[in-house]
Design an enzyme around this catalytic site. Structure first.
Site, mmCIF file in Angstrom:
data_model
loop_
_atom_site.group_PDB
_atom_site.id
_atom_site.type_symbol
_atom_site.label_atom_id
_atom_site.label_comp_id
_atom_site.label_asym_id
_atom_site.label_seq_id
_atom_site.Cartn_x
_atom_site.Cartn_y
_atom_site.Cartn_z
ATOM 1 N N THR A 1 0.850 -1.197 0.000
ATOM 2 C CA THR A 1 0.000 0.000 0.000
ATOM 3 C C THR A 1 0.880 1.237 0.000
ATOM 4 O O THR A 1 2.072 1.166 0.270
ATOM 5 C CB THR A 1 -0.868 0.091 1.269
ATOM 6 O OG1 THR A 1 -0.019 0.397 2.392
ATOM 7 C CG2 THR A 1 -1.618 -1.189 1.503
ATOM 8 N N ASP A 2 0.283 2.362 -0.266
ATOM 9 C CA ASP A 2 0.981 3.617 -0.014
ATOM 10 C C ASP A 2 0.935 3.874 1.495
ATOM 11 O O ASP A 2 0.287 3.161 2.262
ATOM 12 C CB ASP A 2 0.357 4.764 -0.833
ATOM 13 C CG ASP A 2 1.359 5.911 -1.025
ATOM 14 O OD1 ASP A 2 2.327 5.992 -0.249
ATOM 15 O OD2 ASP A 2 1.176 6.722 -1.944
ATOM 16 N N TYR A 3 1.622 4.922 1.890
ATOM 17 C CA TYR A 3 1.827 5.270 3.302
ATOM 18 C C TYR A 3 0.494 5.430 4.054
ATOM 19 O O TYR A 3 -0.281 6.327 3.744
ATOM 20 C CB TYR A 3 2.571 6.599 3.329
ATOM 21 C CG TYR A 3 3.318 6.940 4.591
ATOM 22 C CD1 TYR A 3 4.668 6.631 4.712
ATOM 23 C CD2 TYR A 3 2.697 7.607 5.640
ATOM 24 C CE1 TYR A 3 5.368 6.976 5.851
ATOM 25 C CE2 TYR A 3 3.400 7.947 6.781
ATOM 26 C CZ TYR A 3 4.737 7.627 6.874
ATOM 27 O OH TYR A 3 5.441 7.980 7.999
#
Ligand code: NOJ
Length: 765
Positions: A289-291
């Site tokens: 995932t992104d942050y």
């Protein structure tokens, strides 16, 4: 730990006998990988499997407010699969030692970072790299970035960013290759190749992570993280191909986007990550995932942390960046029957496979080599490439009466808030740049011209009149000191220098942090205070060269009308300053061409060359007609079209020669054009090929880039440039999402940019 001892221990754990361990040392074939991982997973508890799905920061927040806590403790408890933004062999070795000495199964960690446009040797921002249209050189930048980053302990990069964007308000347009599907796809492929090489287990390669999947660049209103809503055929034809190209090139991982797509956020989007990515595209790597994108699903309105973590896993995510939702809730969800063990196993296997492919089971310290860290970073050869590609990325937007190149003689007044800042040269997303070691334009000019030219420097204006806005635009050590004297006094100082000079070089535009993540803008002009300075400089009557710093297409309508020469230098990286000098003084002839349209007015955004026709297009030569598709106040034209950029020489194009008027599917035709350098210096030209499908089952773009070649020509020299077109080049996804070429009439265009083209017609039978 020495490699051989590690192998014995790791294999012992797997086989249960040292004899087996000594004979079998993790060879590379896939079957062996499967067996190795199956045996390892057979020993893993659910908690240990969930640990592999957890990606933490090295202890500092990077692109959000969350910080991973107690990282060492977590590694020791087997609760970490990878770390990002930790560098140097010493620090990485220390963390890896905990993983392979102090955890039960001794599974190594993966180490990632945002190595976006270079590591310590920073190359131009991606939008600038794309403007070179030089795939070999772009691949070389990725190769150098991989060599340097792996020498510093890393084995994974969150790059390439392949999001198409047609909205210059979006700050992250700087991080991608621009608006065009074909060009972005070509760049995506060579970036993956440059990072990964032909064997991920080599000590000097990085695993690529394609991002942000998907459609992040189509955020509504150009506001970062905002919703996207898009038809399927636009997705398939225009926005998805670059991700697919990177996947087809073998990218080892892919990152989910923050945005909502047609009502389902990307990070919880099963259609996107399972049906499309895995089933249709056959992606074999892992999805991260992104942050904090998992926990952000709570704010998207999809439920609490437990619910969104389960949704995300089930949708096809394997690794959770920073949210710790997988680590802390999936065990409970498993017990409650909300996720299955098979889903957890699948995710764990894909993460372990990545580690296997990187060679980490064979040698967890393969990327921790102090000697390499000393010898392979910021080498003279890397800096030379940085200087070369920076110069190639610059785009000459205007050059009235050949004001450029400048002579290496006389006096130059160098003015502007970007004239003497080294820290702004690397551009956004250059976390490893040595800011204090990056020359400013003033230093670069002086180094290149020595005492042949007298340079009088002054600030001329603040970056932005509003001090609070300037602060927001100069974060992360990219300060531009403010001058608190009155605007008049600051300008007057510049004018006093200008009076003594033969030519004025105005270094104006955006600071590096005015583009990039969470740096969207509604106003695309050069900040007003700088424009007032520019107007005052022009009034002196001295020739003015605008050296434009920007991370996005800006609205330069006034500048184009009033300033004789404009050189767009983006943010050129570590060697930007000497490279700008190389171009200003004519040691290098500029050849960059913009890959995102520059509008006349912000109200035209989103604006891009490959738009559709309407049912009421304007007649040729008209800019306004009542009841046609246009604006009352400005024409539909961009200020600078996609593919545009000038040179210190000129090129002429002959007529297009087609090998045949038609061809059948399975066959092809060749289009040829003679390009001549009609000026006085050697130069490079990007010859561009576009087509238009004149009648389709769906509306088709008025032009689509299908090929390009960058050629070099001596004064007076001509070259025949030829392109082969087959049915494959004419395919698109129809209403049923079948990828087809429809027989019929096509137009073909060849030329110097998407507006100034020669054309011919052909038929696909
Ligand atoms: C957020 C950004 O969107 C992404 O591009 C980046 O890779 C991660 N943060 C990690 O820093």
């Amino acid at each position: 730990m020495k490699k051989s001892i590690y192998l014995i221990i790791a294999a012992t754990l797997i086989s249960g006998s040292t004899g087996f361990a000594q004979k079998k040392a993790v060879p590379a074939a896939n079957k062996t990988m499967d067996t190795y991982i199956s045996r390892l997973m057979a020993k893993m508890t659910i908690e240990e499997k969930l640990g592999q799905l957890n990606l933490v920061t090295g202890g500092e927040a990077t692109t959000g407010s969350a910080v991973s806590a107690d990282v060492e403790g977590k590694i020791q408890r087997g609760q970490v699969g990878g770390i990002f933004s930790m560098t140097t062999p010493q620090r990485i070795r220390k963390a890896q030692e905990i993983a392979v000495h102090k955890t039960r199964l001794k599974i190594p960690l993966i180490f990632g970072q945002d190595v976006i446009h270079g590591y310590k040797t920073v190359f131009p921002i991606p939008l600038g790299l794309a403007a070179t249209w030089d795939l070999a050189l772009i691949e070389k930048t990725a190769r150098i970035a991989a060599t340097e980053a792996s020498a510093d302990g890393l084995n994974w990069t969150f790059s390439p960013m392949v999001d198409i964007s047609r909205d210059a308000r979006w700050g992250r347009i700087s991080e991608g290759s621009g608006e065009d599907t074909y060009l972005s796809s070509e760049i995506a492929k060579v970036m993956v190749k440059g990072y990964q090489g032909d064997d991920l287990s080599k000590y000097n390669t990085l695993m690529a992570c394609v991002k942000h999947f998907a459609l992040y660049g189509a955020a509504e209103s150009g506001r970062d993280y905002n919703t996207t809503d898009m038809s399927m055929h636009r997705m398939y034809n225009e926005y998805l191909p670059p991700y697919k190209a990177a996947v087809d090139a073998g990218a080892g991982s892919i990152m989910t986007a923050f945005n909502d797509i047609n009502g389902v956020p990307a990070t919880a989007n099963k259609w996107l990550m399972t049906d499309l990515l895995r089933k249709q595209w056959g992606f074999k790597g892992f999805v991260v995932t992104d942050y904090t994108a998992v926990s952000e699903l709570i704010d998207h309105g999809l439920g609490d942390l437990q619910a969104v973590s389960a949704l995300s896993l089930k949708a096809g995510v394997e690794m959770d960046m920073v949210s710790e939702g997988f680590l802390n809730t999936l065990g409970k969800s498993l017990k409650e029957g909300k996720v299955t063990e098979a889903q957890i196993n699948n995710a764990c296997r894909l993460v372990l496979e990545a580690k296997y492919k990187l060679g980490l089971f064979e040698d967890p310290f393969r990327y921790c080599n102090d000697e390499r860290a000393k010898n392979e970073i910021l080498t003279p050869a890397n800096l030379q490439t940085a200087r070369e590609i920076a110069a190639q990325s610059f785009v000459l937007l205007k050059n009235q009466n050949n004001l450029l190149p400048l002579k290496k003689a006389g006096t130059i007044a160098l003015v502007g808030p970007l004239a003497n800042t080294g820290s702004n040269m690397p551009g956004t997303w250059s976390v490893n740049a040595e800011l204090n070691n990056t020359p400013s334009l003033l230093q670069g000019l002086k180094a290149v011209v020595g005492d042949k030219v007298k340079i009088l420097h002054s600030l001329g204006s603040n970056l932005i009149e509003d001090a609070a806005y300037q602060e927001r635009a100069t974060m992360f050590g990219r300060e531009i000191p403010r001058d608190n004297r009155s605007e008049e006094v600051i300008i007057q100082e510049a004018l006093d220098n200008a009076k003594k000079a033969d030519v004025i070089v105005a270094a104006l535009g955006e600071s590096s942090e005015m583009s990039g993540e969470a740096s969207s803008r509604t106003d695309l002009e050069i900040p007003a205070v700088q424009k007032r300075l520019l107007a005052a400089l022009l009034k002196t009557g001295k020739p003015v060269v605008l050296v434009l710093f920007t991370g996005r297409p800006l609205v330069l309508t006034w500048e184009h009308e009033n300033v004789p020469a404009i050189l767009n230098v983006w943010f050129g990286g570590t060697q930007a300053a000497p490279a700008i000098a190389d171009v200003l003084f004519g040691d290098v002839n500029p050849s960059g061409k913009i890959t995102a349209t520059f509008p006349q007015h912000v109200g035209q955004v989103p604006i891009y060359y490959s738009h559709k026709s309407t049912g009421r297009p304007l007649a040729e030569g008209k800019w306004f007609s009542k009841f046609r598709s246009n604006y009352l106040d400005v024409s539909n034209d961009p200020l600078y079209p996609f593919g545009y950029g000038l040179s210190y020489t000129t090129f002429s194009y002959g007529d297009i020669k087609l090998s045949a008027p038609s061809f059948k599917a399975g066959g092809s035709i060749t289009a040829q054009v003679t390009v001549t350098n009609t000026g006085k210096v050697e130069g490079k030209e990007v010859v561009q090929l576009y087509t238009r499908d004149l009648v389709g089952s769906l509306t088709r773009p008025v032009k689509e880039l299908k090929g390009f070649q960058k050629i070099s020509l001596k004064p007076g020299e001509s070259k025949e440039v030829s392109f082969t077109i087959s049915a494959e080049d004419l395919k698109f996804y129809n209403a049923e999402l079948q990828y087809v070429a429809e027989p019929g009439d096509f137009q073909l265009f060849l030329g110097t940019n998407s507006r100034d083209l020669k054309s011919a017609e052909f038929k696909l039978m």
